[in-house]
Enzyme design. Structure first.
Site, PDB file in Angstrom:
ATOM      1  CD  GLU A 175      -2.913   1.276   2.259  1.00  0.00           C
ATOM      2  OE1 GLU A 175      -2.919   0.433   3.176  1.00  0.00           O
ATOM      3  OE2 GLU A 175      -3.833   2.099   2.072  1.00  0.00           O
ATOM      4  CB  CYS A 227      -7.545   2.799   3.877  1.00  0.00           C
ATOM      5  SG  CYS A 227      -8.009   1.874   5.331  1.00  0.00           S
ATOM      6  CD  GLU A 246      -9.505  -2.815   7.077  1.00  0.00           C
ATOM      7  OE1 GLU A 246      -9.735  -1.637   7.401  1.00  0.00           O
ATOM      8  OE2 GLU A 246      -8.639  -3.502   7.636  1.00  0.00           O
TER       9      GLU A 246
HETATM   10  O1  AHR Z   1      -2.388  -1.522   6.727  1.00  0.00           O
HETATM   11  C1  AHR Z   1      -2.875  -0.277   7.098  1.00  0.00           C
HETATM   12  C2  AHR Z   1      -4.380  -0.190   6.966  1.00  0.00           C
HETATM   13  O2  AHR Z   1      -4.992  -1.094   7.831  1.00  0.00           O
HETATM   14  C3  AHR Z   1      -4.935  -0.576   5.633  1.00  0.00           C
HETATM   15  O3  AHR Z   1      -4.912   0.474   4.735  1.00  0.00           O
HETATM   16  C4  AHR Z   1      -6.325  -0.982   5.940  1.00  0.00           C
HETATM   17  O4  AHR Z   1      -6.832  -1.917   5.034  1.00  0.00           O
HETATM   18  C5  AHR Z   1      -6.253  -1.469   7.359  1.00  0.00           C
HETATM   19  O5  AHR Z   1      -7.208  -0.892   8.148  1.00  0.00           O
END
Ligand code: AHR
Length: 678
Positions: free
Chosen positions: A65, A264, A396
């Site tokens: 990410e 996210c 999520e």
């Molecule tokens: O890994 C950090 C965050 O944790 C991610 O963006 C999300 O999917 C989770 O809440």
């Protein structure tokens, strides 16, 4: 226990490598030199003749990410921050200079941000006007500085148009923090037409906090956009490439899959700032930059200069996955913004464009070069398909709104691409009302793969090593998509990547491995963090502008991945799996390719444990096996830039007694043992 500590201390203080191996060898052998635990030996039996399930090649993978400067300022090797002046504050990262002093002599020159166009998706550019030769320049500070390495060439490029006056020479300097020149070059834009100008600059010194200066000579006006500086030593020496040291750490894990681009970030704080893959492919200068959602997420870690240039876009992610032998797993917005933020949802009757994005992505990855999106992939240099097999719908998400949208995606995707596997989410928590609702609904729909997330204290990980023992073998597969033990609390900035957390994860992972029939994919999260630009801890790999290191958690993930085997074998203590009895957690696999049994044993207790493992069902075992062991003097032990391998595997051999292995497992240790069998 004292005795064991002293062995570790010898290792740290005055041992040569050879002695380290001898010391560790002694620890693992049933050596009479050691003070053994007073408790009975732990007897474990592995039935080599009864594989219970396949281990999928995707079992251990990577979650990427763009958080903590993971992409811009991190993996993406671009050194210029705000290269196209599209940040909300368009001069962020840039300063004007007059002969090195931070004063602005408007008589010598000036800079204006124009909102015109190089491309509609990249409307701003800088207009530099030089009135005299008193020495006007501009400086880019990079991402917390620029990492410059001696004897490496740096490729400077800029899009420019000379709007009036003489053709102006632009003198390009790489400088250290004090302004000392480490290398220079020049370009001279001429003519009104926007063109790209390039020069390569060799650095004569190493500097973690370098900067880029551009000095202008002559009189006139020049327009600039896409001001860029890349090291030439990127991964596979690619232009617009990735940091080779960071990719190497990923490649070393031999990951089964690469999930991207989050997290996210997929959802956005609102729907406008969701991740839209189509804006991240094609010509670089056409990619529309956007704020990074982690820019404003945490008041305690503000990152006002965190944006997404999308220079690392979906094509580059697919290419990275291919390079490191990982199955690509893109995750797309399902029409719901982050439910911790705005929770905006797109109405069901306006969901089609979102679904179309998913259909088009499959065509981009797998389509023939004569299809609309396959053609674009081809034009970017990849005529052969990327062989995409799975796609994620939402990150999520939770609640009935998600289920409704997920169903619409499934209907459209499966009717056009029946073979594609769809990864779905059951929300941010591994238990509770939201989890149970989603789990029931998704199982009812016979979902392909359900993504579960766990950010919890180390104790939770130890307790949950049995989590999947009772999961339905015939139901959906599980993707343990995000996990990390939290030494303090979830999203606490004080969390540490310490040995206690890594060890608890190892214990939990023996449970994932034992249940490989159900759990087919697993990844730690988040992956990367810049030591000065992070928002979230803990993280698997830390880096600064020049260096990177794997945490103890990284070495645990890596050991599991490099030893994933092909088939799960039953490993029992008495009649039950090894899930904490005497502080031990264990699992076993067979590697049919190498003909080896692979044992993974965690001693989570503070005592050394004498353990006897019998390889039942094997005709014969080799006279010795290989082991890798990770341990630490203290549970609070961590790795760092100065001791990157302090907590990392040590290798050795272990003697067999027929088909039995007698081991003394050091306190708080994780061991992997490989033995050839017939
Ligand atoms: O890994 C950090 C965050 O944790 C991610 O963006 C999300 O999917 C989770 O809440």
């Amino acid at each position: 226990m004292k005795h064991h500590h002293s062995i570790f201390m010898i290792r740290k203080s005055r041992c040569s490598n050879a002695i380290v191996h001898v010391a560790l060898f002694c620890l693992l052998m049933n050596s009479s030199h050691l003070v053994l635990s007073q408790s009975d030996p732990a007897v474990m039996v592995v039935d080599v003749s009864k594989p219970v399930a396949d281990v999928q090649p995707t079992m251990w993978g990577i979650f990427f990410e763009d958080i903590n400067f993971g992409a811009d300022g991190g993996l993406y090797a671009e050194l210029v921050k705000n290269r196209s002046f599209e940040f909300d504050v368009p001069m962020m990262g840039w300063t004007e200079q007059n002969k090195g002093k931070f004063s602005i002599n408007r008589e010598s020159g000036s800079m204006l941000i124009m909102n015109g166009t190089l491309k509609a998706s990249n409307p701003r550019f800088a207009r530099v006007t030089i009135n005299s030769d008193k020495g006007y320049g501009i400086t880019n500070e990079g991402f917390r500085g620029m990492g410059i390495k001696k004897d490496v060439s740096y490729n400077f490029s800029v899009w420019a148009s000379q709007s009036s006056g003489d053709a102006m020479k632009m003198r390009i300097e790489l400088v250290d923090a004090a302004g000392k020149v480490l290398g220079e070059g020049a370009v001279t834009p001429s003519g009104k037409e926007w063109k790209k100008y390039e020069v390569s600059i060799l650095a004569n010194g190493t500097e973690p906090k370098g900067k880029l200066n551009i000095w202008f000579e002559g009189k006139g006006t020049v327009d600039l956009d896409m001001v860029s500086l890349f090291p030439s030593d990127t991964w596979k020496k690619r232009a617009n490439g990735l940091r080779a040291d960071l990719v190497q750490l990923l490649a070393d894990m031999k990951p089964g899959f690469l999930r991207f681009p989050g997290g996210c970030i997929v959802e956005g704080r609102d729907l406008d700032t969701r991740y839209q893959w189509k804006k991240t492919v094609g010509q670089l200068e056409n990619r529309e930059q956007m704020i990074n959602r982690w820019n404003t997420e945490f008041a305690h870690r503000p990152a006002p200069d965190y944006f997404q240039s999308f220079g690392l876009g979906f094509f580059e992610y697919f290419q990275l996955a291919e390079d490191i032998g990982a199955e690509p797993l893109p995750i797309l917005s399902c029409g719901m913004a982050c439910q911790f933020n705005t929770a905006e949802v797109v109405p069901m009757d306006q969901l089609d464009p979102y679904i179309q994005d998913a259909l088009d992505l499959i065509e981009f990855a797998n389509g023939d070069i004569n299809t609309e999106w396959g053609k674009l992939r081809n034009s970017m240099g990849h005529p052969t398909p990327f062989s995409l097999k799975m796609i994620g719908v939402g990150n999520e998400q939770w609640g009935p709104q998600y289920i409704e949208r997920y169903q619409a995606f499934v209907k459209a995707l499966k009717s056009k691409y029946p073979a594609i596997k769809i990864v779905t989410s059951n929300g941010p928590f591994p238990e509770g009302e939201l989890f149970e609702y989603a789990d029931k609904e998704l199982r009812g729909m016979n979902a392909d793969i359900i993504d579960e997330h766990y950010y919890n204290k180390p104790e939770w990980f130890l307790k949950n090593s049995t989590r999947y023992d009772k999961y339905d073998r015939k139901g959906p597969k599980i993707f343990a998509g995000e996990y990390a033990a939290q030494s303090v609390a979830t999203v606490s900035p004080d969390n540490k990547n310490n040995w206690e957390c890594a060890l608890a994860e190892a214990a939990f992972m023996t449970g994932l491995e034992r249940n490989a029939e159900v759990v087919t994919m697993c990844s730690y999260a988040p992956l990367f963090a810049h030591s000065e630009g992070w928002q979230w801890t803990p993280d698997l790999i830390w880096f600064n502008n020049l260096k990177a290191y794997g945490t103890p958690n990284y070495y645990v993930q890596k050991l599991f991945s490099l030893n994933k085997g092909t088939h799960v074998l039953p490993m029992l203590m008495g009649n039950t799996p090894v899930t904490g009895q005497q502080g031990l957690y264990a699992s076993a696999v067979l590697d049919k390719n190498s003909g080896e049994v692979v044992l993974k044993i965690v001693n989570a207790s503070a005592e050394p444990k004498q353990s006897n493992v019998e390889l039942r069902g094997a005709k014969q075992a080799s006279a010795s096996g290989k082991f890798s062991m990770i341990g630490s003097e203290t549970l609070s032990g961590v790795n760092g830039f100065d001791q990157p391998m302090a907590i990392s595997p040590k290798e050795g051999t272990v003697a067999m007694k027929g088909k039995k292995i007698n081991l003394t497992l050091p306190p708080h240790s994780f061991s992997v043992i490989r033995v050839k069998v017939n």
